[in-house]
Design a protein around this motif. Sequence first.
Motif, PDB file in Angstrom:
ATOM      1  N   PRO A  32      -6.342  10.292  11.010  1.00 50.64           N
ATOM      2  CA  PRO A  32      -6.229   9.771   9.189  1.00 50.64           C
ATOM      3  C   PRO A  32      -7.146   8.797   9.173  1.00 50.64           C
ATOM      4  O   PRO A  32      -7.521   7.863   9.841  1.00 50.64           O
ATOM      5  N   PHE A  33      -7.487   8.652   7.874  1.00 48.48           N
ATOM      6  CA  PHE A  33      -8.343   7.824   7.206  1.00 48.48           C
ATOM      7  C   PHE A  33      -9.905   7.935   7.651  1.00 48.48           C
ATOM      8  O   PHE A  33     -10.853   7.331   6.777  1.00 48.48           O
ATOM      9  N   ILE A  90       2.568  -3.308   7.102  1.00 49.19           N
ATOM     10  CA  ILE A  90       2.013  -2.307   6.426  1.00 49.19           C
ATOM     11  C   ILE A  90       1.636  -3.088   5.265  1.00 49.19           C
ATOM     12  O   ILE A  90       0.421  -2.959   4.630  1.00 49.19           O
ATOM     13  N   GLU A  91       2.442  -4.117   4.640  1.00 52.39           N
ATOM     14  CA  GLU A  91       2.285  -4.683   3.485  1.00 52.39           C
ATOM     15  C   GLU A  91       1.006  -5.683   3.782  1.00 52.39           C
ATOM     16  O   GLU A  91       0.274  -5.413   2.697  1.00 52.39           O
ATOM     17  N   ARG A  92       0.860  -6.015   4.766  1.00 52.56           N
ATOM     18  CA  ARG A  92      -0.326  -6.951   4.954  1.00 52.56           C
ATOM     19  C   ARG A  92      -1.534  -6.027   5.121  1.00 52.56           C
ATOM     20  O   ARG A  92      -2.570  -6.649   4.556  1.00 52.56           O
ATOM     21  N   GLU A  93      -1.401  -4.801   5.668  1.00 50.69           N
ATOM     22  CA  GLU A  93      -2.643  -4.169   5.651  1.00 50.69           C
ATOM     23  C   GLU A  93      -2.887  -3.578   4.282  1.00 50.69           C
ATOM     24  O   GLU A  93      -4.084  -3.503   3.857  1.00 50.69           O
ATOM     25  N   MET A 128      -0.692   4.039   2.502  1.00 56.49           N
ATOM     26  CA  MET A 128       0.034   2.931   3.060  1.00 56.49           C
ATOM     27  C   MET A 128       1.250   2.487   2.132  1.00 56.49           C
ATOM     28  O   MET A 128       2.056   2.214   2.809  1.00 56.49           O
ATOM     29  N   MET A 129       0.895   2.633   0.726  1.00 56.11           N
ATOM     30  CA  MET A 129       2.192   2.450  -0.013  1.00 56.11           C
ATOM     31  C   MET A 129       3.186   3.634   0.137  1.00 56.11           C
ATOM     32  O   MET A 129       4.519   3.081   0.490  1.00 56.11           O
ATOM     33  N   ASP A 133       6.913   2.519   1.659  1.00 55.75           N
ATOM     34  CA  ASP A 133       8.224   2.872   1.053  1.00 55.75           C
ATOM     35  C   ASP A 133       9.100   3.464   2.029  1.00 55.75           C
ATOM     36  O   ASP A 133      10.387   3.390   1.961  1.00 55.75           O
ATOM     37  N   THR A 134       8.513   4.132   3.059  1.00 52.16           N
ATOM     38  CA  THR A 134       9.431   5.065   3.879  1.00 52.16           C
ATOM     39  C   THR A 134      10.027   4.017   4.807  1.00 52.16           C
ATOM     40  O   THR A 134      11.202   4.339   5.227  1.00 52.16           O
TER      41      THR A 134
END
Length: 312
Positions: A32-33, A90-93, A128-129, A133-134
């Motif tokens: 991915p990405f 993930i929030e930091r990423e 990422m969002m 959320d998951t």
Amino acid sequence: MAIDLDQPEQDEPQPGSTAYVLQEMQLYGYRPFEDEPDARPLPDACMMEGAIADTFDAMVACLTDTRIEPDLEDLAWNIVNVFQRTGERIERELDDNEQAQKRLQRQQDGSEVKSVELERKIAEGITMMERRDTMESFRDMGAEQFEKYLRKPWMPWSGPMVNHKALTSAVLDSRKQIDKRAYQDARVLNPDGPRFVLSAGPNYQDHALICGTLDKLLAQFPDMVLVHGKTPTGGEHIAACWARNHDVPQDPRKPDWDKHGKAAPFKRNDVMLQVMPKGVIVFPGSGIQDNLADKARKLGIKVWDFRERRAP
């Protein structure tokens, strides 16, 4: 010497071996990405809830009525904390992705290369969002199971316990409306605009001079705020009536007789000057007006002094 082309070379990984599996993943595995957004679906909500419930059921059933039961709370807490910490990572990423998007926005030069790079970062940010959320949903489901078995709410050691998915448009609109109301209430109590202090004696009744002076001031400063001593008679009462008729915000400062006694009017002068008004208007009165004018000049505040002359 004949060469058998059907036989693989000695250095080539054989099917079924770990090296062969790793090679196949490198050649054909989905990364991915790197090329395009991850098209795989998110976990099913029912399966997520069932997995969390099964995890807690198995842990509680295994440790209950054993010597390890005192450690059950700590272990259960850490199960939930795994999802909390993953969501924070993930929030930091996501923060890094946001900065990368801003950098690419500044670097856009119309070329397809820069445009594709920005689109890729946008796709990464969306994924990422969804991942964040998951993880928060996993954490909330685990927190429910923790409270069910341990009879106490689950709380992280540090940091907020936020559920971004619960921040719907209705919630955001509600918060904006509440903030707007609070701002409007604050403006009523502490209105914006340049402040002008007016002081006059309780027996001064020159309506024309007071209203004419304030009319000229309002024409020059439409958003002015009138600060006065709230005297029920005389020039300050006339100014208050003028402000009400012209919809000019007022900031009345009444003397605190109970606290300061005879010095209350002079203490009130100090309070009015603490807001650092743009100007002070002084009409005839007593030593209170003289005191205000003298203090204003010492502070470098402009004084319109009408104690001994008329307005031009």
